[in-house]
Design an enzyme around this catalytic site. Sequence first.
Site, PDB file in Angstrom:
ATOM      1  N   HIS A 144     -39.546  69.348 -12.429  1.00 33.01           N
ATOM      2  CA  HIS A 144     -40.821  70.273 -13.133  1.00 33.01           C
ATOM      3  C   HIS A 144     -41.598  68.177 -13.107  1.00 33.01           C
ATOM      4  CE1 HIS A 144     -38.820  73.570 -13.845  1.00 33.01           C
ATOM      5  NE2 HIS A 144     -37.937  73.068 -14.902  1.00 33.01           N
ATOM      6  N   ASP A 170     -41.269  76.475  -9.162  1.00 37.27           N
ATOM      7  CA  ASP A 170     -41.329  75.789 -10.058  1.00 37.27           C
ATOM      8  C   ASP A 170     -42.026  75.756 -11.162  1.00 37.27           C
ATOM      9  OD1 ASP A 170     -41.404  73.616 -11.867  1.00 37.27           O
ATOM     10  OD2 ASP A 170     -40.589  72.103 -10.278  1.00 37.27           O
ATOM     11  N   HIS A 171     -41.552  76.547 -11.957  1.00 31.40           N
ATOM     12  CA  HIS A 171     -42.483  77.205 -13.212  1.00 31.40           C
ATOM     13  C   HIS A 171     -43.078  76.644 -13.879  1.00 31.40           C
ATOM     14  CE1 HIS A 171     -39.615  76.372 -16.816  1.00 31.40           C
ATOM     15  NE2 HIS A 171     -40.668  76.735 -17.380  1.00 31.40           N
TER      16      HIS A 171
HETATM   17  C1  BG6 Z   1     -35.636  74.618 -17.272  1.00 40.09           C
HETATM   18  C2  BG6 Z   1     -34.266  74.518 -17.562  1.00 40.09           C
HETATM   19  O1  BG6 Z   1     -35.685  74.379 -15.655  1.00 40.09           O
HETATM   20  O2  BG6 Z   1     -36.660  74.413 -18.243  1.00 40.09           O
HETATM   21  C3  BG6 Z   1     -34.578  74.607 -18.565  1.00 40.09           C
HETATM   22  O3  BG6 Z   1     -32.906  75.293 -16.506  1.00 40.09           O
HETATM   23  C4  BG6 Z   1     -35.205  73.992 -19.534  1.00 40.09           C
HETATM   24  O4  BG6 Z   1     -33.033  73.828 -19.021  1.00 40.09           O
HETATM   25  C5  BG6 Z   1     -36.785  74.349 -19.478  1.00 40.09           C
HETATM   26  O5  BG6 Z   1     -34.831  74.566 -20.741  1.00 40.09           O
HETATM   27  C6  BG6 Z   1     -38.269  74.031 -20.584  1.00 40.09           C
HETATM   28  O6  BG6 Z   1     -38.300  75.361 -19.681  1.00 40.09           O
HETATM   29  P1  BG6 Z   1     -39.745  75.390 -20.721  1.00 40.09           P
HETATM   30  O7  BG6 Z   1     -41.323  75.595 -20.055  1.00 40.09           O
HETATM   31  O8  BG6 Z   1     -39.346  75.729 -22.465  1.00 40.09           O
HETATM   32  O9  BG6 Z   1     -40.478  73.949 -20.941  1.00 40.09           O
END
Ligand code: BG6
Length: 495
Positions: A241, A178-179
């Site tokens: 997230h 989960d980045h």
């Molecule tokens: C991803 C989603 O997990 O997270 C995308 O699939 C989204 O739809 C992205 O744009 C948002 O990540 P961040 O790091 O830009 O907030």
Amino acid sequence: MPEESRAVIIIFGGSGDLASRKLYPALFNLYRRGVLAEHFAVIGTARRPWSDEHYHEVVANAVAGAHADAEQVHAFAQHFFYQSHDVTDADHYITLKNLAAKLDDQFAVGGNRVFYMAMAPDFFETIASHLKSEHLLTDAGFNRLIIEKPFGHDYASAKALNDSLTATFDDDQIFRIDHYLGKEMIQNLLAFRFDNAIFEGVWNKDFIDNIQITLSEAVGVEERAGYYEKAGALRDMVQNHVMQVLSYLTMPKPKSFTATDILTEKDKVFAALRPYDLAAAKANFVQAQYVAAQIDGKTVPGYRQEEGVAPDSQTPTFVAGKILLDMPQWQGVPIYIRTGKRLTRKSTQITLTFKPVTAPLFSQAEASRPDSLTIYIEPSEGYSLQLNGKALGTGFDVEPDELRYRHDPTAAAAAPEAYERLISNVLEGDQTNFTHWSELSASWRFIDAIQAAWSQETTMPTYPAATMGPKAAFDLLERDGREWFWQPRRVQLAD
Ligand code: BG6
């Protein structure tokens, strides 16, 4: 110097967008820092019939930023090998195994393997089962699997996927990405909560009135309609997230900063999610889809006009909801969440609003608001604390003052990006910043109930692009006598 990691890293989806945008730059930064040095090799696999030379160009282009030294990029690219691969063909895994064994020897890796699933999810299970049947895991070193989202589509499919992965890998060998957990300010939440005596004691229902979590994006669906049409905002952002951020904000203090102790406390939060029946899900969750709007003389298209989106699509691009936790620390404290595409601006931020003092000494000026703490995750990183102070002058009115801190943007930009941290965690075998099956299963069950309620709806509410969602998202708080703390008006159009 950091300790050098040794591994053969096999990337399924090596020709893909994620690999070029995130993984190669992250690996390059690890190379620059010496975490990867001599003893590593990367095998990129995908269907396309690329040569190693072409692959080197792709990798070099992906990392060729302003500060990249051409010689270093060249040396780095020599560690990359391409293998055209049909994930359903058992013979291809034998070829892959032989290549991995050869590179293991050539780079003196010592049997360590990382398998990275960075492709469309349809084949995750097929790949995992072939890795086992064709014996790609080694006996000599570690074997670790990194798996990207989506981890299932609902509880049942997530469970089937997990069962199939655990038939090949032990649970502690599986690193579910989960980045958001790799982001600087998300990691900072724990330091902030547990290393500040002034907050530790008040982080509970006795002092906090409500929590608000916003993950707002200015971009639309971009080129990802194929995936997004089936996912929608609830599965794409909330199940993973938002739930992870929520657990970091509310988990009890872990005994230590280790994966096991942190998971123990996070699990308490997931177990405490108050389940919603259909009526409660409908009452507490709002979905909507963006429609076209005119901004600064420019037409921003609606979701149904985006490429690859069905003209009658029922996919939500916005979600707002109220979540309750049945645990002693948080009983009765609503956690309002919202996320969506084509909102006013990009921002991830959290606000905790404190309860008002029971007997204020001074009269409250109209402008005064309850104390609140906002944590800025992205794009700006920092905090602000809104307090009440006496207004300047001879009177005795109180008015809000703000204490504000932001990370220096240059220093923040130089800090490792989420993927760099997460891949380095995998190489170290550290599970702290990854999601575990217990969290995922609880979160999917919660999401499934909302999805079930929505599946009974026949119309999809809308909101104009570049606004903060439909009126219903504001009503959700208003009926509780509250409002969204962050209500941006200035539109920042995304490309
Ligand atoms: C991803 C989603 O997990 O997270 C995308 O699939 C989204 O739809 C992205 O744009 C948002 O990540 P961040 O790091 O830009 O907030």
